[in-house]
Write an enzyme that holds these catalytic residues in place. Sequence first.
Site, short mmCIF file in Angstrom:
data_model
loop_
_atom_site.label_atom_id
_atom_site.label_comp_id
_atom_site.label_asym_id
_atom_site.label_seq_id
_atom_site.Cartn_x
_atom_site.Cartn_y
_atom_site.Cartn_z
N HIS A 127 4.75 2.66 -7.09
CA HIS A 127 3.47 2.52 -6.37
C HIS A 127 2.72 1.30 -6.92
CE1 HIS A 127 0.09 3.54 -4.03
NE2 HIS A 127 -0.33 4.65 -4.60
N ASP A 180 2.71 -6.94 -2.95
CA ASP A 180 3.05 -7.17 -4.35
C ASP A 180 3.81 -8.47 -4.59
OD1 ASP A 180 1.94 -4.85 -5.42
OD2 ASP A 180 3.59 -3.68 -4.60
N HIS A 206 8.75 -2.29 2.92
CA HIS A 206 7.62 -1.36 2.82
C HIS A 206 7.93 -0.14 3.67
CE1 HIS A 206 3.47 0.10 2.96
NE2 HIS A 206 3.24 -0.69 1.93
#
Length: 436
Positions: free
Chosen positions: A275, A370, A314
């Site tokens: 996460h 990210d 994702h």
Amino acid sequence: MPEDTLTIIDNRTGKQYQLPIMYGTYPNYGSAIHTIDLRQIKASDGDFGLLSYDPGLSNTASCKSAITFVDGERGILRYRGYLIQELATKSNFLEVSYLLLHGRLPTQTELDEWIWHITHHTIVHENIKKFMEGFRYDAHPMGILVSTVAALSTFYPEARNITDPEVRKRQIYRLIAKMPTLAAFAYRHSVGLPYTYPDNDLSYAGNFLNMMFKTVESKYILHPLLERTLEVLFILHADHEQNCSTTTMRNAGSSHPDPYVSVAAAAASLFGPLHGGANEQVLRMLSEIKSKDRVPEYLKRVKAGEFRLMGFGHRIYKNYDPRANILKDMTAQVLEVTGKNVLFDIALELERIALEDEYFIKHKLYPNVDFYSGILYKAMGFPVEMFPVLFAIPRTAGWLAQWLEMLGDTEQKIIRPRQVYVGADTRNYIEIKNRK
Ligand code: ACO
């Protein structure tokens, strides 16, 4: 026959059932059945009724929510109806927090009042400092943050009165205000630096940078671009509907404890590498690749299934994560100020080749938030251990908005899922001397 129903035939009994279908704002994106309606489907009279089995809750709507909308197929993210791109260019983190929590943008007076309250709740009780001193010299700042935010519960016993709107409001001010202070103290403890107290003259992001990096200078000089970059990073991370940590916030909050312990639980969920820890993995990957010319060889190994390309893919986005787009542009600007970074060149090359590659096109793999955030944080001087902490600070606003929404939703109950039991049938206890 009404149109908006689902007909189910149970082949065990031949019986037919009609279940109503409910809709959200967009009928073709968010229709659902009430799974409790499945309970009437029984194979025999003694049967408990049908459950739905969904590990990871990947096809379960656990709530109705009016806060954040994500359309992963089209790469759309909106808070309370406002596009993330617009908020990232025109707004600031505290205004976005107000929007998430109140459902609308504030007037100037409301915003001034909101900022005043947050700014005047940033200081933590001196005993928190003593509490921090109890941690080992090498304690991970995220472990310290999770523990100290839970400890705030003991400083504000009134917070347990979650039914009083005024009490709830005060805890919201405190949590949004004190998270950066706890986060900066946690970092400074881990590197042995004295704590820097909050400065009310600074912006939310500016104050955090000051508490992080001020050393012996009488006034720490904030670079406006870095301050704005952190503000944008905070906006982009403020909420993302029912992800793992937000679901934890709602789960913990559903038994009605005070919000400090629920935020601690949510932050604990965020700590995991699946996460909040993925951007650290991206940095490790880029460092391992070392140079642009080694990118094709690295991608070959990804395609052979040796490992995954970190920062790509994702669960929800099957298109470009809109947050990644914003960060890509910001990274280029920030590196103009902080100095060139070979990791960024490798990232650009990786993205260029991957987006043209059949494997990544077929699997709908695009850069996620990210992919660039780690490079940005590193360029701004944050150590990798601070990455999940940097995520937790803005996400607190989202967690609290979701918590408030849950408390106001009369359909919500204490979370208590079912299971499909697969263990032993009844067994007789065997005395130890008779066991083999
Ligand atoms: N690199 C290479 N292949 C990938 C990647 C990747 N990063 N991500 C998915 N795939 C492939 C899988 O191998 C699989 O291929 P197959 O169907 O041929 O077996 C297919 O795409 C589907 O993969 P799943 O794991 O089923 O997809 P899911 O939606 O569950 O995974 C996840 C999403 C976990 C984010 C995944 O894309 C991943 O591991 N990415 C790398 C880690 C990462 O960047 N995480 C950050 C996510 S953003 C956030 O949490 C804030």
